[in-house]
Write an enzyme that holds these catalytic residues in place. Sequence first.
Site, PDB file in Angstrom:
ATOM      1  N   SER A 246      38.667  50.344  46.259  1.00 35.91           N
ATOM      2  CA  SER A 246      37.857  50.747  47.409  1.00 35.91           C
ATOM      3  C   SER A 246      38.635  50.697  48.714  1.00 35.91           C
ATOM      4  CB  SER A 246      36.606  49.885  47.585  1.00 35.91           C
ATOM      5  OG  SER A 246      35.890  49.798  46.391  1.00 35.91           O
ATOM      6  N   ASP A 318      42.836  36.683  40.897  1.00 35.60           N
ATOM      7  CA  ASP A 318      42.915  36.361  39.474  1.00 35.60           C
ATOM      8  C   ASP A 318      41.820  35.359  39.128  1.00 35.60           C
ATOM      9  OD1 ASP A 318      43.631  36.007  36.886  1.00 35.60           O
ATOM     10  OD2 ASP A 318      45.645  35.241  37.271  1.00 35.60           O
TER      11      ASP A 318
END
Length: 794
Positions: A246, A318
Amino acid sequence: MKIIKKTLIFLLLIAVLIFVAGWFYAKTLQPVYAGEIEIKNISEDVTIHFDDIGVPHINAKNQKDAYVALGYVHAQDRLWQMELIRRIAAGRLSEIFGKELLKTDVFFAGLGIEEAAAETIATLDKNSEAYVLTQSYLNGINQYINEGKTPLEFTLLGIEKENYTIKDVYNVFGYMAFSFAVAHKTDPLLTEIKEKLGTTYFNELVQVNTENLTINKTEVSEIKENMSVAVNKIMSSLPVATFIGSNSWVLGPEKTKNGKVIFANDPHIGYSQPSVWYQNHIKTPNFEVYGFNIALMPFPLLGHNKQYAYGLTMLANDDLNFYVEENSPNNKNEYLTAEGYKNYKIIDKTISVKNEKDTTFQVKVSRHGPIMNGIISHLEDDRPIAMNWIYTQLKNEQLDVSYEMSHAKSLVTFKNAVSKIHAPGLNVMYGDAIGNIAWFASAKLYQLRDSLSSKTYLNGASGKDDIVEFLPFSENPQAINPITNYVYSANNQPDSVRGKLYSGYYQPQDRAKRITELLQVKNDFTKNDVADMLYDVKSSTASKIANDFIKNINQSNLSASEKKAISILGNWDGNYLKNSVGATIYNRFLYEFLVATYKDELGNSFNLFMNSQLQDQVLPLQINKAQSVWWDNIKTKDVVENRQEIITSSYKKAFSFLENQLGTNVEDWYWNRVISVEHEHAIGKAGGILRKFFNVGPFETIGGNEVINNQIFNLDSTGVYKITAGPSTRRVIDFSDVENSLSILPTGQSGRVFSEHYKDQAEKYVKGEFVKMYLNDSDIQKSENILVLKSKKE
């Protein structure tokens, strides 16, 4: 002759009758946009004005009534989409599509999403406003299921309608969270490279994490206040969109011509039909929001009103690690921990398959999470591999988060809402009418012990590789009213946490660099300037990479046409326009380069590397390495290739391919000859007449990978680039003229194929045009389509 004439008249009458019957049937399948419908569980009548693109403007006396109405109209336009998305996390796609999706069902059923949802739901405050309004929304959906028209897709596939529960809402949260995760593809690949090829190969790939970065800087200032492979195959086979990336940027008053905040956002999600977002506008005496909702989510993840606007991009931190467990030599149902052997939790699963026997299997769960061997097919490893996913491991407050984001009273309360996000990690963007702008890296960040990399498998038995600490939200990267007078996000590397760049799977700097290039050059932006930026297709890095390629081509034996193509590529400015020849040459050259450099070492795992975030990150660094273990083709005996040989041979292969594909005239190798976009419906994927009936497109377009107008495609051997993902909506909210803010969807508002709003935005979208997001009552009242939901007394 009379017999023939009568026969023809008879056949004509039959054809007319079939046409009329089909027309009437189609009419019954259209959403109801006008008239009166009696429904239960609303205290007073609700008036809904549908505007010229089919957006419902819901006017109710209270929020409970408004959310019943939202559920009802959302279902009548998107019930098929709701049905698909609720089935994914539960492993129920095979029930309707058959055994072809059995692997997908086994995979998702094994992730633990449903089990985590059950735990969360059991602890919810049933009196909270978020819970009560969610139940109102579900009530509206279920009333439509029980009394409204059945979508055509249900009839074609023989699906029995079932009422929805809050478990379905949480299953959608879980699916969304997993589709953001990248580690499930990258960690096994990097582990394989390290274990099979060695640390030299591994280190050359992972060192790119600290180079070629455009970093989102942390800066918190005063707040203005007022008084108010296998997984790749699984994910690509899904019949609904996956979440990818995005762009967003928010301009402070000092950067705009009219001295008010301008907000922009375009979340990148897999293209599908119907479109991902359902637009709606709710207004009551004490609440208003113009929102973009995912199917089965009652509160919008993107929204605005006259006071503030918000949106998101993927953080790409992560939040998923793999642990190698150690089974007991005497009992396969026990595994080793620092405290000794413990029993796996065993969960029995059953998958129903259309026209087949049920499939049953077991999932073993360690303290780190489910054992993925046999569930995720590219984990071909004798060692038990557990998936430790923050989403299922920690408290889930996503329902409260989405409610509070859409009901915030100030930047302070909005910040408090997004501080509760644990996973997936999101860059949440904010701007308001009094001049505040903000970016929050919202996720539950954590620390492992020093020097431990989360990019490869961790040791599950010792306990030394476990998470040491979860960080407080105050330490997350964020910016509030920074000195630059703008905030932005393009899935790029966020600022340091405790002195180190936080580990993640961030996208290369391309879009972030281009956004900052454009934002830095002026301080008088208008709404139209920002809208134009959202359609920008110039790469900030591709032309430099192209020239780095060219510097390493041995041109001594090239033909005149080959040299001409090099000249065109060298003069290419990085723009992905329809008539760009440079874009065509560059992308084929890039494909051949990646194959020549990496495929010999990676073998079958090359497909995991190709088109990955890791590949994008390593590219600019690899080209500029004079010495690299990756240059040598390990399949050629007694020969050690160098950089020039690899790049030259890659260029020649690319040129030969393009000459065969597009002809001998290099100047005719236009970008629009090789790229297109089509929005596929789950049934339209079958092809033939169903494709033409259900799919939207194909269209010519502009754009490419990692430009602001991100048209995402896979590089592969075909040389034909079918765009699979891109901006799921483009939004521009200008607080100097908030009632005339802009948006666009890739296809249309409705998922009902016979609706006039099924694809009425599609042509505008590919041209970079926008439609108006109505907030002004006088504009809304002009609508010709008025639906009144009447309170049905029981």
